[in-house]
Design a protein around this motif. Structure first.
Motif, PDB file in Angstrom:
ATOM      1  N   VAL A   1       0.469   4.299   8.339  1.00  0.00           N
ATOM      2  CA  VAL A   1      -0.964   4.613   8.525  1.00  0.00           C
ATOM      3  C   VAL A   1      -1.835   3.459   8.054  1.00  0.00           C
ATOM      4  CG1 VAL A   1      -0.541   7.076   8.326  1.00  0.00           C
ATOM      5  CG2 VAL A   1      -1.110   5.770   6.277  1.00  0.00           C
ATOM      6  N   LYS A   2      -1.254   2.547   7.271  1.00  0.00           N
ATOM      7  CA  LYS A   2      -2.009   1.382   6.808  1.00  0.00           C
ATOM      8  C   LYS A   2      -1.039   0.222   6.614  1.00  0.00           C
ATOM      9  CE  LYS A   2      -1.792   2.712   1.898  1.00  0.00           C
ATOM     10  NZ  LYS A   2      -1.033   1.562   1.400  1.00  0.00           N
ATOM     11  N   VAL A   3      -1.605  -0.957   6.473  1.00  0.00           N
ATOM     12  CA  VAL A   3      -0.786  -2.145   6.266  1.00  0.00           C
ATOM     13  C   VAL A   3      -0.123  -2.045   4.896  1.00  0.00           C
ATOM     14  CG1 VAL A   3      -0.822  -4.649   5.996  1.00  0.00           C
ATOM     15  CG2 VAL A   3      -2.219  -3.556   7.770  1.00  0.00           C
TER      16      VAL A   3
ATOM     17  N   SER B   1      -1.348   8.221  13.060  1.00  0.00           N
ATOM     18  CA  SER B   1      -1.943   9.495  12.668  1.00  0.00           C
ATOM     19  C   SER B   1      -1.124  10.620  13.285  1.00  0.00           C
ATOM     20  CB  SER B   1      -3.404   9.591  13.139  1.00  0.00           C
ATOM     21  OG  SER B   1      -3.472   9.499  14.554  1.00  0.00           O
TER      22      SER B   1
ATOM     23  N   GLY C   1      -3.347   1.958  12.960  1.00  0.00           N
ATOM     24  CA  GLY C   1      -2.647   2.841  12.038  1.00  0.00           C
ATOM     25  C   GLY C   1      -2.225   4.141  12.695  1.00  0.00           C
TER      26      GLY C   1
ATOM     27  N   GLU D   1       6.576   1.083   0.353  1.00  0.00           N
ATOM     28  CA  GLU D   1       5.805   1.790   1.379  1.00  0.00           C
ATOM     29  C   GLU D   1       6.498   1.808   2.735  1.00  0.00           C
ATOM     30  OE1 GLU D   1       1.570   0.734   1.410  1.00  0.00           O
ATOM     31  OE2 GLU D   1       1.935  -0.364  -0.453  1.00  0.00           O
TER      32      GLU D   1
ATOM     33  N   TYR E   1       3.808  -0.406  12.394  1.00  0.00           N
ATOM     34  CA  TYR E   1       2.374  -0.159  12.264  1.00  0.00           C
ATOM     35  C   TYR E   1       1.728  -0.274  13.650  1.00  0.00           C
ATOM     36  CZ  TYR E   1      -2.465  -0.775  10.700  1.00  0.00           C
ATOM     37  OH  TYR E   1      -3.828  -0.641  10.508  1.00  0.00           O
TER      38      TYR E   1
END
Length: 237
Positions: free
Chosen positions: A179-181, A167, A165, A187, A161
């Motif tokens: 892109v996120k925690v 992109s 985030g 995930e 990460y």
């Protein structure tokens, strides 16, 4: 220790009895299972020698030398029997009746089922060097150990990460940065399997300063996974 044979008689007598069973089965003019007649002759000589020395060692004629000779004779007899078993008895065409005639345990042809793991696994993290992560893999503290082939190894899931985030290419390319925690192991885009309790991961220099997330699962010998463990994270040094 070697001056006494108080511990020997039952074990040695059983070995002699098994050797005689073998000689009876193998005593045909043409021994079965492709065993050379010379091998049967050697087995007979070793059996006779070991039995004779055991008789002497169990009598009033026992001495330290006789005890030592008896031990050496049985070592030679057992070595020959192990050779014959590994060379001729462990492959077809032996049947269950053949094994019983040789005083051996018949092979168990029923596969032992390997259940999926039920334990959770996790990792402690150390950082031994620049852009290096060391995972110390183990069961969670409350886990009850499973059979060996259930907790066969660890599947390490991980994802990187970057600050703020990922992109664009970083999120969709080969690195598939997060892109996120993440909140669950599903995930995390990457995984590797190991049977080691410590696993060193070395990342490219450009990953230093990014956060990496891990989640560990046990896998059995068939690759079936256990439950997800807790997510842990650290900054890549």
């Amino acid at each position: 220790m070697h001056n006494s044979i108080d511990w020997m008689p039952g074990k040695r007598a059983s070995q002699i009895a098994m050797a005689k069973d073998w000689l009876q089965v193998l005593g045909a003019a043409t021994p079965p299972w492709g065993i050379p007649a010379t091998e049967v002759e050697v087995l007979g000589s070793l059996t006779e020698n070991a039995e004779s020395l055991l008789t002497t060692a169990m009598s009033s004629e026992r001495t330290k030398i006789v005890t030592a000779e008896c031990r050496v004779a049985f070592e030679a007899l057992v070595a020959k029997m192990r050779f014959l078993k590994s060379r001729y008895f462990l492959t077809p065409p032996l049947t269950e009746v053949d094994y019983i005639s040789l005083n051996l345990q018949p092979k168990d042809t029923t596969p032992t089922p390997i259940p999926p793991p039920t334990d959770q696994a996790e990792a402690d993290i150390t950082r031994p060097g620049a852009h290096q992560i060391m995972l110390h893999l183990h069961a969670v503290a409350t886990a009850v150990p499973n059979p060996h082939r259930s907790d066969y190894g660890f599947r390490i899931y991980y994802g990187i990460y970057p600050p703020g985030g990922a992109s664009g290419e970083a999120a969709t390319g080969a690195k598939r940065e997060l892109v996120k925690v993440p909140v669950s192991g599903e995930e995390l885009p990457h995984s590797k399997f190991t049977r080691r309790k410590r696993e060193l991961l070395d990342f490219p220099q450009e990953d230093s300063g990014k956060t990496i997330y891990f989640c560990i699962r046990y896998e059995n010998a068939k690759g079936e996974p256990g439950p997800w463990g807790p997510i842990v994270s650290t900054v890549i040094p």
